[in-house]
Each structure stands twice: as C-alpha cells, then as structure tokens.
Design a protein around this motif. Structure first.
Motif, PDB file in Angstrom:
ATOM      1  N   GLY A  13       6.432  -3.613  -2.882  1.00  0.00           N
ATOM      2  CA  GLY A  13       7.088  -4.135  -4.145  1.00  0.00           C
ATOM      3  C   GLY A  13       8.323  -4.552  -3.966  1.00  0.00           C
ATOM      4  O   GLY A  13       9.014  -3.658  -3.600  1.00  0.00           O
ATOM      5  N   GLY A  14       9.765  -5.744  -3.896  1.00  0.00           N
ATOM      6  CA  GLY A  14      10.726  -6.456  -3.695  1.00  0.00           C
ATOM      7  C   GLY A  14      11.617  -5.819  -5.131  1.00  0.00           C
ATOM      8  O   GLY A  14      11.987  -6.946  -5.181  1.00  0.00           O
ATOM      9  N   THR A  16      13.698  -4.075  -8.514  1.00  0.00           N
ATOM     10  CA  THR A  16      14.599  -2.820  -8.144  1.00  0.00           C
ATOM     11  C   THR A  16      14.367  -1.538  -7.697  1.00  0.00           C
ATOM     12  O   THR A  16      14.999  -0.914  -6.477  1.00  0.00           O
ATOM     13  CB  THR A  16      15.029  -2.730  -9.108  1.00  0.00           C
ATOM     14  N   ALA A  17      13.275  -1.218  -8.313  1.00  0.00           N
ATOM     15  CA  ALA A  17      12.493   0.151  -7.052  1.00  0.00           C
ATOM     16  C   ALA A  17      12.411   0.374  -5.399  1.00  0.00           C
ATOM     17  O   ALA A  17      12.967   0.447  -4.733  1.00  0.00           O
ATOM     18  CB  ALA A  17      11.217   0.303  -7.651  1.00  0.00           C
ATOM     19  N   SER A  40       5.713 -10.214  -3.320  1.00  0.00           N
ATOM     20  CA  SER A  40       4.833 -11.310  -3.116  1.00  0.00           C
ATOM     21  C   SER A  40       5.508 -11.773  -4.140  1.00  0.00           C
ATOM     22  O   SER A  40       6.484 -11.848  -5.307  1.00  0.00           O
ATOM     23  CB  SER A  40       3.896 -10.870  -3.908  1.00  0.00           C
ATOM     24  N   GLY A  44       6.408 -11.789  -8.711  1.00  0.00           N
ATOM     25  CA  GLY A  44       7.424 -11.217  -9.212  1.00  0.00           C
ATOM     26  C   GLY A  44       7.444 -10.023  -9.270  1.00  0.00           C
ATOM     27  O   GLY A  44       6.832  -9.165  -9.303  1.00  0.00           O
ATOM     28  N   VAL A  46       9.487  -7.525 -12.587  1.00  0.00           N
ATOM     29  CA  VAL A  46       9.863  -7.454 -14.161  1.00  0.00           C
ATOM     30  C   VAL A  46      11.353  -8.552 -14.742  1.00  0.00           C
ATOM     31  O   VAL A  46      11.355  -9.081 -15.798  1.00  0.00           O
ATOM     32  CB  VAL A  46       9.724  -5.978 -15.092  1.00  0.00           C
ATOM     33  N   VAL A  48      13.810  -7.144 -15.740  1.00  0.00           N
ATOM     34  CA  VAL A  48      14.621  -6.544 -16.706  1.00  0.00           C
ATOM     35  C   VAL A  48      15.333  -5.534 -16.475  1.00  0.00           C
ATOM     36  O   VAL A  48      14.684  -5.012 -15.097  1.00  0.00           O
ATOM     37  CB  VAL A  48      13.991  -6.992 -18.082  1.00  0.00           C
ATOM     38  N   GLY A  49      15.887  -5.079 -17.110  1.00  0.00           N
ATOM     39  CA  GLY A  49      17.002  -3.232 -16.747  1.00  0.00           C
ATOM     40  C   GLY A  49      18.102  -3.815 -15.573  1.00  0.00           C
ATOM     41  O   GLY A  49      19.019  -4.022 -14.184  1.00  0.00           O
ATOM     42  N   ALA A  51      21.013  -2.441 -17.871  1.00  0.00           N
ATOM     43  CA  ALA A  51      22.081  -1.259 -18.082  1.00  0.00           C
ATOM     44  C   ALA A  51      21.708   0.010 -17.588  1.00  0.00           C
ATOM     45  O   ALA A  51      20.699   0.614 -17.667  1.00  0.00           O
ATOM     46  CB  ALA A  51      21.435  -1.062 -20.104  1.00  0.00           C
ATOM     47  N   ILE A 187      -0.325  -8.532  -1.304  1.00  0.00           N
ATOM     48  CA  ILE A 187      -1.487  -7.605  -1.139  1.00  0.00           C
ATOM     49  C   ILE A 187      -2.926  -7.498  -1.669  1.00  0.00           C
ATOM     50  O   ILE A 187      -3.379  -7.905  -2.823  1.00  0.00           O
ATOM     51  CB  ILE A 187      -0.873  -6.251  -1.239  1.00  0.00           C
ATOM     52  N   LEU A 335       8.476   1.336 -11.538  1.00  0.00           N
ATOM     53  CA  LEU A 335       7.481   1.508 -12.750  1.00  0.00           C
ATOM     54  C   LEU A 335       5.880   1.997 -12.727  1.00  0.00           C
ATOM     55  O   LEU A 335       5.311   2.327 -13.256  1.00  0.00           O
ATOM     56  CB  LEU A 335       7.427   0.261 -13.151  1.00  0.00           C
ATOM     57  N   PRO A 342      13.339   1.408 -22.622  1.00  0.00           N
ATOM     58  CA  PRO A 342      15.128   1.584 -22.186  1.00  0.00           C
ATOM     59  C   PRO A 342      16.085   1.472 -23.064  1.00  0.00           C
ATOM     60  O   PRO A 342      17.372   1.477 -23.055  1.00  0.00           O
ATOM     61  CB  PRO A 342      15.239  -0.232 -21.430  1.00  0.00           C
ATOM     62  N   SER A 347      16.092   4.194 -16.822  1.00  0.00           N
ATOM     63  CA  SER A 347      14.407   3.979 -15.734  1.00  0.00           C
ATOM     64  C   SER A 347      15.426   4.011 -14.299  1.00  0.00           C
ATOM     65  O   SER A 347      14.476   4.447 -13.286  1.00  0.00           O
ATOM     66  CB  SER A 347      14.315   3.052 -15.181  1.00  0.00           C
ATOM     67  N   ILE A 348      16.795   2.675 -13.884  1.00  0.00           N
ATOM     68  CA  ILE A 348      16.819   2.675 -12.895  1.00  0.00           C
ATOM     69  C   ILE A 348      17.533   3.985 -12.040  1.00  0.00           C
ATOM     70  O   ILE A 348      17.037   4.379 -10.947  1.00  0.00           O
ATOM     71  CB  ILE A 348      18.146   1.693 -12.631  1.00  0.00           C
TER      72      ILE A 348
HETATM   73  C1  LIG Z   1      11.772  -4.237 -21.016  1.00  0.00           C
HETATM   74  C2  LIG Z   1      12.811  -3.247 -20.113  1.00  0.00           C
HETATM   75  C3  LIG Z   1      13.971  -2.563 -19.987  1.00  0.00           C
HETATM   76  C4  LIG Z   1      14.265  -2.850 -19.240  1.00  0.00           C
HETATM   77  N1  LIG Z   1      15.495  -1.921 -19.651  1.00  0.00           N
HETATM   78  C5  LIG Z   1      16.187  -1.066 -18.649  1.00  0.00           C
HETATM   79  C6  LIG Z   1      17.914  -1.079 -18.204  1.00  0.00           C
HETATM   80  O1  LIG Z   1      18.349  -1.270 -19.192  1.00  0.00           O
HETATM   81  N2  LIG Z   1      18.167   0.119 -17.518  1.00  0.00           N
HETATM   82  C7  LIG Z   1      16.957   0.572 -16.398  1.00  0.00           C
HETATM   83  O2  LIG Z   1      17.434   1.192 -16.449  1.00  0.00           O
HETATM   84  N3  LIG Z   1      15.923   0.262 -16.689  1.00  0.00           N
HETATM   85  C8  LIG Z   1      15.251  -0.483 -17.444  1.00  0.00           C
HETATM   86  N4  LIG Z   1      14.113  -1.173 -17.153  1.00  0.00           N
HETATM   87  C9  LIG Z   1      13.122  -0.867 -16.650  1.00  0.00           C
HETATM   88  C10 LIG Z   1      13.384  -1.016 -15.038  1.00  0.00           C
HETATM   89  O3  LIG Z   1      13.499  -2.525 -15.153  1.00  0.00           O
HETATM   90  C11 LIG Z   1      12.384  -1.156 -13.965  1.00  0.00           C
HETATM   91  O4  LIG Z   1      12.912   0.595 -13.334  1.00  0.00           O
HETATM   92  C12 LIG Z   1      13.060  -1.421 -12.307  1.00  0.00           C
HETATM   93  O5  LIG Z   1      13.104  -2.722 -12.183  1.00  0.00           O
HETATM   94  C13 LIG Z   1      12.263  -1.270 -11.621  1.00  0.00           C
HETATM   95  O6  LIG Z   1      10.752  -2.032 -11.584  1.00  0.00           O
HETATM   96  P1  LIG Z   1       9.970  -2.323  -9.537  1.00  0.00           P
HETATM   97  O7  LIG Z   1      10.663  -2.533  -9.277  1.00  0.00           O
HETATM   98  O8  LIG Z   1       9.748  -0.769 -10.384  1.00  0.00           O
HETATM   99  O9  LIG Z   1       8.686  -2.744 -10.416  1.00  0.00           O
HETATM  100  P2  LIG Z   1       8.815  -4.697 -10.605  1.00  0.00           P
HETATM  101  O10 LIG Z   1       9.980  -5.298 -10.970  1.00  0.00           O
HETATM  102  O11 LIG Z   1       7.882  -5.059 -11.193  1.00  0.00           O
HETATM  103  O12 LIG Z   1       8.410  -4.928  -9.193  1.00  0.00           O
HETATM  104  C14 LIG Z   1       7.234  -4.771  -8.688  1.00  0.00           C
HETATM  105  C15 LIG Z   1       7.307  -5.605  -7.158  1.00  0.00           C
HETATM  106  O13 LIG Z   1       6.002  -5.695  -6.913  1.00  0.00           O
HETATM  107  C16 LIG Z   1       5.545  -6.388  -6.185  1.00  0.00           C
HETATM  108  N5  LIG Z   1       3.968  -6.137  -6.404  1.00  0.00           N
HETATM  109  C17 LIG Z   1       3.068  -6.313  -6.949  1.00  0.00           C
HETATM  110  N6  LIG Z   1       1.558  -6.736  -6.783  1.00  0.00           N
HETATM  111  C18 LIG Z   1       1.665  -7.216  -5.375  1.00  0.00           C
HETATM  112  C19 LIG Z   1       1.117  -6.893  -4.320  1.00  0.00           C
HETATM  113  N7  LIG Z   1      -0.691  -7.357  -4.616  1.00  0.00           N
HETATM  114  N8  LIG Z   1       1.190  -8.024  -3.369  1.00  0.00           N
HETATM  115  C20 LIG Z   1       2.835  -8.260  -3.080  1.00  0.00           C
HETATM  116  N9  LIG Z   1       3.248  -7.668  -4.010  1.00  0.00           N
HETATM  117  C21 LIG Z   1       3.019  -7.220  -5.098  1.00  0.00           C
HETATM  118  C22 LIG Z   1       5.943  -7.341  -6.912  1.00  0.00           C
HETATM  119  O14 LIG Z   1       5.237  -8.669  -5.966  1.00  0.00           O
HETATM  120  C23 LIG Z   1       7.531  -7.076  -7.190  1.00  0.00           C
HETATM  121  O15 LIG Z   1       8.323  -7.474  -5.799  1.00  0.00           O
HETATM  122  C24 LIG Z   1      13.071  -1.887 -18.059  1.00  0.00           C
HETATM  123  C25 LIG Z   1      11.806  -2.209 -18.155  1.00  0.00           C
HETATM  124  C26 LIG Z   1      11.410  -3.216 -19.069  1.00  0.00           C
HETATM  125  C27 LIG Z   1      10.064  -3.203 -19.145  1.00  0.00           C
END
Ligand SMILES: Cc1cc2nc3c(=O)[nH]c(=O)nc-3n(C[C@H](O)[C@H](O)[C@H](O)COP(=O)(O)OP(=O)(O)OC[C@H]3O[C@@H](n4cnc5c(N)ncnc54)[C@H](O)[C@@H]3O)c2cc1C
Length: 502
Positions: A13-14, A16-17, A40, A44, A46, A48-49, A51, A187, A335, A342, A347-348
């Motif tokens: 996953g690419g 923020t996390a 991928s 894509g 989410v 968002v994230g 603040a 994947i 996530l 949020p 979350s960050i």
């Molecule tokens: C409405 C909302 C508002 C938010 N606001 C805030 C905020 O203000 N401050 C804050 O700290 N946090 C906030 N968050 C949380 C924050 O957005 C997340 O913690 C942060 O973006 C991390 O997301 P992630 O990297 O875990 O997941 P994602 O951004 O969903 O990334 C998932 C990654 O996995 C990849 N992936 C998934 N399945 C596959 C597959 N089969 N093959 C290859 N790749 C795959 C995707 O392509 C993507 O690169 C908010 C969340 C939400 C829902």
C-alpha cells in the motif's frame, strides 16, 4: 548480521501509511534491509487525512525533514488547534488548543485556580489563558521562541494542515532516495506458509511474486493481509461512534488560511474545514442511518466558502480496531489496523506511533510472540484512549435536536470514560493515564467546551489568598495578550517561508 535478521520488508500500500512506514523504516534501518513497496494506482488511496497534531514534528525530525521545505512542498499551513462549533449546544463555540493553559501554581494544575476564580464570579474566558487559542482567534502564528524566558511565546505548540497527496509524494521521494523500491501493481493473491501460517509472498496481477520476511499491511480499509489473508478480526465500536460515512470535497480559498481546523456539528454528524495554502479541504462525516449520501453532499456544498475544486469523494468506514494489529509476520498500519473518525486529527499520529512501536519491538525471523503480544496490547490501549476522547464530544452534549444526538447523549459509555467524566464533574480533576496522547489541557478544553462544569476544584487552590489569585490571573492573561500582539499574522509567517510552487 544475525542469520535470523529480517532482510526483506514488503510494504503493501502506498497511501499515507505506506509511505510513512517506508520512509521511516528505510531511514532507520538503512540499506541493510531491502524494502519494497507495492501500490496500485488503479485502486488509489483514500485521499483524505490533512489535519495533524503536533507530534508530527517528531516524525519530521526522525526523517531529517527541513520544516520550511515540508511546508512549501505539501502546501501546508500551521495549526494551533481545533475550533468546535455547535457541539455542546447549538450556538456554542469552543477551541481545543495545543499547548497548555496558564501555568502551574503551587504545584497544582492551572485550571483549579481558574475554576476557583470562576466560582467567585470573576474569571476571564478560559481561552484567554491559552496562547494557542488566543493566537488562533487573532489569526496569528509563529514558532515557539524559547529565548524569552518565562514568555508564553516559548509555549506555543503547533501542527500542520497539508495536502494529503502532496504529503505522500513528498515521503515517496525521501523513501526512494533511501533505497525503497516501488512496485506498481494490484495484488491478487497472498501465499501463506503451510507450517506457521506466515505470509510468504504476494502475487501481482502480472503473476510476479514478491516475497518477504516481514510484511507491513498498509492496504487501507481492505486489510488485504491482516484481515483477508490472516483473518485478524475487528472489534466494532460503532455503538459509540455511529458515524460511518464521509464525503470530502476541496474548494477554492477565499481568504487567508486560518491557523486552525474547524469542526462543526450537524444534525447527523459534523463537517470539517481544513485551510491549506492552495485550497480549503472540506468534509462531512455522517451517520448513514440518519442522512443519505445526497443529503450529505447537499449539506457539504452549502457550507463551501469557495467554488468546488474537486468531485465529491464518498468514503465508508466503521469505527473500531483490529483484535491484532500484528499477527504472525504481518503488522497492519493506518486504516488497515483500525479507524477512529478524524474529529481530533489522530489517524496520522496513530500511524506514526505504531511505526515507533514497531521499531522498538523490531523482530527477527523468530517473531517472538511476547513482543507481538506487547505490541498489540499497547496498540489497543492507545486506540481506546483516543476513542474515549472522541466519544466525549458526542456524549457530553445537551443537543437533542436529532436522533443522532438523542442517541449519543444517552448511550452507555466505556467505563474508562464514564469514570473520567464523573471525577471531573465532582472536583475538576483530570488525569493523563499512562502517558496517553491527550494531555490534561485537551481533556479540559473539551470537557469545559462541551459544558461539563465541576462542582468543586482542588481544595489546595484555596490556599492562595483571593487578592493574590486575581493578581496572578490578570498577569497571566495580560502576558498572553502581549505575546499574541507581537506575533506576525499567519499569512505573514507563511509568506516568510515562501509560497508553495503552483
Ligand atoms: C473521511 C476521513 C477523513 C480523514 N481525515 C484525517 C485527518 O484530518 N487527519 C488524520 O490524521 N487522518 C485522517 N484520516 C485518516 C487518514 O486519511 C488515513 O489514516 C491515512 O490516509 C492513511 O490511509 P492508509 O494509507 O492506511 O490507506 P489508503 O490511503 O487507503 O491506502 C491504501 C493503499 O493500499 C493500496 N492497495 C489496496 N489494495 C491493494 C491491492 N490489492 N494491491 C495493491 N495495492 C493495494 C492502495 O492502492 C493504496 O495505495 C481521515 C480518514 C477519513 C476516512
């Protein structure tokens, strides 16, 4: 190197996390460990994230980031706290500042003296004793100035509001520069070891296979490895936090960006407003039992203060946490590990804190179960503490204008929160358990802001003669005001750093 040392880490996953993990692990582990990140573009992120809370500064320091460069590259603004509108009661407004209120006196927290003065009938507003709240209202900002001994300028605490996609790109550059290899692809399969059940490899759509010793699952809500492959269950907290949808949309900026985030309570949820240099981020978090997607979008559109700059982005989620964020050789971050809405921009931070915990408990290929259990216990405690703080905003309310608020004000609370509220109501005492994320300042800001009024204050606050109390309180408030008057406007401060390249 130990023959059982971890040699290959695969980050799935690419978002923020994923990029936070890749950037931090490559920085700390160096090139002794190979790191490959798979993402991928078709799926894509989410997106968002935006603040954050002040702790992100530690993460920046760990990565050796120059803060001005970071601000320019991510279109960031500075954040002094969050303004809450219409939460305790429609028409109410309060500020949750970073930093502290006033100063400790006679070994007691400041707020006991403030409560005493309030009971005597002569106290100024609580915000007058917080440089963060005072500066935010005046739209001023500067970094803390420690050269002025005793000045409130030394106590300024701040975070950032930034563009999430620029942040991921920024981290990606740094991670790749320290040797992280990025693989584009979806994947489609996960292979488990038939003996110990560890993940051996993932297979991409083009049939290529990526093997590793340690897998970091940053696949977002899907939880591709931790949930789909390993079946680590999820504890549902939606009975306390029933909002399960959001719609986000950016709009054009019409004024200078405010140095704070705003969260406005609505009948079926709440809306955020996050001012960036380049635009304003907006979103509506709502409960689908009480509001349709169309209604949420209409509500959000009505609240935009400039022309929309993006299509609406609808998101679905459920509040809760994985039973195990670390299972076998898979550690879930972001996530994939759990979700708390949020409201307090946590979350960050939870990603950052999990990365730090992983580094503290960094395994070898034996994967010592005691380390894993400890990691999972600490993760859970951290989530529970943040969860309680967020629930407080919904539970401590007199709003009864909609089914959501009627539900929240009468719902049964986690015992940990119930106890905290009961203690505060009785004698104004606040505790920071176990070095938890939110300090006494935060608990006070929200409890007071939501309308909880303690019956008493700490008895030792009475030891200060009344005249002396008034003198000290006036002195502190004046010092805050003078300090804020010296600060540049937030926009001037951003201008000094230099604009984000268009
Ligand atoms: C409405 C909302 C508002 C938010 N606001 C805030 C905020 O203000 N401050 C804050 O700290 N946090 C906030 N968050 C949380 C924050 O957005 C997340 O913690 C942060 O973006 C991390 O997301 P992630 O990297 O875990 O997941 P994602 O951004 O969903 O990334 C998932 C990654 O996995 C990849 N992936 C998934 N399945 C596959 C597959 N089969 N093959 C290859 N790749 C795959 C995707 O392509 C993507 O690169 C908010 C969340 C939400 C829902």
């Amino acid at each position: 190197m130990d023959e059982l040392a971890i040699r290959r880490i695969v980050v799935v996953g690419g978002g923020t996390a994923g990029w936070m993990a890749a950037a931090a692990l490559s920085r700390v582990l160096g090139r002794a460990v190979e790191i490959e990140l798979i993402e991928s573009e078709a799926i894509g992120t989410v997106g968002v994230g935006e603040a954050t809370i002040p702790h992100l500064q530690y993460f920046n320091r760990l990565l050796g980031i120059d803060e001005d460069d970071f601000v320019r590259r991510t279109a960031a603004t500075f954040k002094l706290g969050i303004e809450f509108v219409d939460w305790g009661r429609i028409g109410d407004r309060y500020f949750h500042p970073f930093g502290t209120y006033g100063q400790e006196m006679e070994g007691l927290h400041f707020h006991h003296f403030w409560l005493r003065q309030a009971q005597l009938g002569g106290a100024l507003e609580l915000d007058r004793f917080s440089i963060g709240a005072d500066a935010a209202r005046a739209q001023r900002f500067q970094r803390p100035d420690h050269s002025r001994a005793g000045s409130p300028l030394g106590t300024i605490s701040y975070a950032f509001q930034f563009d999430a996609s620029l942040y991921a790109r920024y981290l990606r550059e740094r991670a790749e520069a320290s040797g992280v290899r990025r693989t584009e692809g979806r994947i489609v399969d996960v292979a488990l070891d038939s003996g110990n059940g560890h993940v051996q490899a993932v297979t991409l759509e083009d049939s290529s296979r990526v093997a590793g010793d340690l897998f970091i699952d940053c696949s977002g809500f899907r939880g591709l490895l931790i949930s789909k492959a390993l079946g680590a269950g999820f504890e549902d907290w939606s009975h306390w936090l029933p909002c399960d949808r959001a719609v986000a949309r950016a709009c054009r900026r019409t004024t200078d960006p405010l140095p704070y985030t705003r969260a406005t309570a609505k009948a079926a949820g709440w809306q955020w407003r996050i001012p960036l240099q380049s635009r304003t981020g907006n979103g509506y978090v709502y409960c689908s039992d009480h509001l349709s997607d169309d209604e949420a979008l209409a509500g959000l559109n009505a609240a935009l203060d400039g022309d929309p700059l993006s299509e609406p982005n609808f998101l679905k989620f459920k509040a809760g946490v994985r039973h195990k964020a670390w299972d076998r050789n898979v550690v879930a971050l972001g996530l994939a590990s759990g979700f708390l809405e949020p409201l307090e921009s946590t979350s960050i931070h939870l990603i950052q804190s999990a990365i730090a915990r992983l580094l503290t408990n960094f395994p070898d290929r034996r994967f010592n179960q005691h380390d894993i259990d400890y990691y999972n216990r600490r993760t859970r405690v951290e989530y529970e503490q943040v969860r309680d703080f967020i629930i407080l905003h919904y539970a401590a309310t007199t709003r009864d204008d909609s089914p959501l608020w009627r539900y929240c004000r009468s719902m049964a609370l986690p015992t940990s929160l119930e106890e905290r509220i009961a203690i505060f109501r009785e004698n104004g005492r606040l505790y920071r358990h176990d070095n938890e994320l939110f300090s006494e300042t935060s608990w006070l800001a929200v409890m007071h802001g939501q309308g909880l009024v303690p019956r008493r204050y700490h008895p030792l606050a009475d030891l200060l003669p009344e005249g002396e109390l008034d003198k000290r309180m006036t002195h502190i408030a004046n010092a805050m005001r003078l300090a804020v008057d010296r600060m540049p406007s937030h926009q001037q401060f951003l201008d000094q750093i230099g604009r984000t390249a268009a």
